[in-house]
Enzyme design. Sequence first.
Site, PDB file in Angstrom:
ATOM      1  N   ASP A  44       0.861  -1.185   0.000  1.00  0.00           N
ATOM      2  CA  ASP A  44       0.000   0.000   0.000  1.00  0.00           C
ATOM      3  C   ASP A  44       0.899   1.238   0.000  1.00  0.00           C
ATOM      4  OD1 ASP A  44       0.915   0.266   2.584  1.00  0.00           O
ATOM      5  OD2 ASP A  44      -1.028  -0.082   3.536  1.00  0.00           O
ATOM      6  N   GLY A  76      -0.722   6.007   2.625  1.00  0.00           N
ATOM      7  CA  GLY A  76      -1.699   7.081   2.792  1.00  0.00           C
ATOM      8  C   GLY A  76      -2.772   6.757   3.821  1.00  0.00           C
ATOM      9  N   GLN A 105     -11.390   7.172  -5.479  1.00  0.00           N
ATOM     10  CA  GLN A 105     -11.985   7.665  -4.229  1.00  0.00           C
ATOM     11  C   GLN A 105     -13.346   8.269  -4.552  1.00  0.00           C
ATOM     12  OE1 GLN A 105     -11.094   7.154  -1.196  1.00  0.00           O
ATOM     13  NE2 GLN A 105      -8.956   6.491  -1.329  1.00  0.00           N
ATOM     14  N   GLY A 143     -11.366   3.772  -0.098  1.00  0.00           N
ATOM     15  CA  GLY A 143     -12.334   4.558   0.675  1.00  0.00           C
ATOM     16  C   GLY A 143     -13.596   3.813   1.031  1.00  0.00           C
ATOM     17  N   ASP A 155      -7.868  -7.576   0.075  1.00  0.00           N
ATOM     18  CA  ASP A 155      -6.967  -7.852   1.196  1.00  0.00           C
ATOM     19  C   ASP A 155      -7.694  -7.487   2.473  1.00  0.00           C
ATOM     20  OD1 ASP A 155      -6.569  -4.798   0.812  1.00  0.00           O
ATOM     21  OD2 ASP A 155      -5.625  -5.241   2.735  1.00  0.00           O
ATOM     22  N   CYS A 164     -12.504 -29.082   6.203  1.00  0.00           N
ATOM     23  CA  CYS A 164     -11.306 -28.259   6.004  1.00  0.00           C
ATOM     24  C   CYS A 164     -10.057 -29.128   6.099  1.00  0.00           C
ATOM     25  CB  CYS A 164     -11.250 -27.145   7.050  1.00  0.00           C
ATOM     26  SG  CYS A 164      -9.785 -26.100   6.895  1.00  0.00           S
ATOM     27  N   CYS A 186      -6.928 -27.991   6.574  1.00  0.00           N
ATOM     28  CA  CYS A 186      -5.803 -27.300   7.221  1.00  0.00           C
ATOM     29  C   CYS A 186      -5.304 -28.121   8.416  1.00  0.00           C
ATOM     30  CB  CYS A 186      -6.214 -25.900   7.652  1.00  0.00           C
ATOM     31  SG  CYS A 186      -6.931 -25.814   9.301  1.00  0.00           S
ATOM     32  N   CYS A 209      -7.558 -28.357  11.540  1.00  0.00           N
ATOM     33  CA  CYS A 209      -8.732 -29.227  11.412  1.00  0.00           C
ATOM     34  C   CYS A 209      -8.359 -30.695  11.233  1.00  0.00           C
ATOM     35  CB  CYS A 209      -9.599 -28.768  10.240  1.00  0.00           C
ATOM     36  SG  CYS A 209     -10.349 -27.153  10.529  1.00  0.00           S
ATOM     37  N   HIS A 257      -5.855 -21.832   9.971  1.00  0.00           N
ATOM     38  CA  HIS A 257      -7.210 -22.234   9.559  1.00  0.00           C
ATOM     39  C   HIS A 257      -7.926 -21.088   8.847  1.00  0.00           C
ATOM     40  CE1 HIS A 257     -11.292 -23.699   9.439  1.00  0.00           C
ATOM     41  NE2 HIS A 257     -11.612 -22.494   9.844  1.00  0.00           N
TER      42      HIS A 257
HETATM   43 ZN   LIG Z   1      -9.237 -25.722   9.096  1.00  0.00          ZN
END
Ligand SMILES: [Zn+2]
Length: 376
Positions: free
Chosen positions: A93, A96, A190, A217, A267, A305, A307, A310, A336
């Site tokens: 970024d 600002g 903006q 914005g 993001d 899931c 991950c 999990c 996760h």
């Molecule tokens: Zn997970």
Amino acid sequence: MTAAFNFEVKATDGKARGGVITTPRGQIRTPAFMPVGTAGTVKAMLPDSVAATGADIILGNTYHLMLRPTAERIDRLGGLHRFMNWRGPILTDSGGFQVMSLAELRKLTEDGVTFKSHVDGSRHTLTPERSMEIQRLLGSDIVMCFDECPALPATDDEVARAMRLSMRWAERSRAAFGDRPGHALFGIMQGGVTRELREESAEALKSIGFDGYAVGGLAVGEGQEAMFGVLDYAPDCLPADKPRYLMGVGKPDDIVGAVARGIDMMDCVLPTRSGRTGQVFTRRGVVNIKNARHADDPRPLDEECACPACRHYSRAYLHHVFRAQEIISSMLLTWHNLHYYQDLMAGMRAAIAEGRFADWQATFHAARAEGDIAPL
Ligand SMILES: [Zn+2]
């Protein structure tokens, strides 16, 4: 390394788009979610773990890095990618937004912003030119224009003044960025929630010409309905052949709604920050792991899931390590949450490619309406 930065829309379904951004550091599948690596780290995660969740790109914060350890030091140490050991693309970024929200004693002029660091009180100035220099020193692949995002509540006049200043700064950012093959510069639209101002901003940016366009914005307290109201027309004001980036968004249903309206990149600190505060995102909505009902629950957070949190751990364990304030709690819950966000993006990309995005959205909302699994 090839020198090109390129974006290709591969499929559309309604307004939703699936595509690929190509950079010298690798490809970014869109719609893309970018985990936030504020100060040269995605908190509680190793870079390889971030990549393992499916993230193609991360975000770094100019404001934080310029204050500590400084862009010049990162440059001397080989740039941000090498410094933090992230091999993929990085978007930074412009500083600002965070100058406006974090720094003390700001003074805003046509030239830029002078402020006192929240770290040590030292005095700094950010201008479009300085922001471009810092992002170049960091080695950022996608550089953002320096802009002013007025704090809410703001009057229409204040929003218009900030937008027009941001457009003059966008022109200066473009000139200062120069010609850097393989690196991209994105302009930032903006104009608050006022359509005429948004359209004026889009026209100004298009006449300057950028490699991608952000909608700035939003997600600053206006609420989802107002944000979607802007997104109903704002992406259509931007060139169809360039990536569109919605900054700082958001919750899973914000992200789905934004993709449905033609956004390609997002993001947010939410999955990482929430991982540290025990808020867990699942297909069935948000689970608060600190809740006592998880203390004896042998089931995973989400049985679908893949991950590590999990696959290898129960809700009871995750509840225990959160309550005991063990470091592994932040690690597992962040992993996760990032995995969930990347699964969400992968699901949308597949649905768009196969022309079934509306069905996918219906399934997404139905699972959340069911709520979390029943207590044991
Ligand atoms: Zn997970």
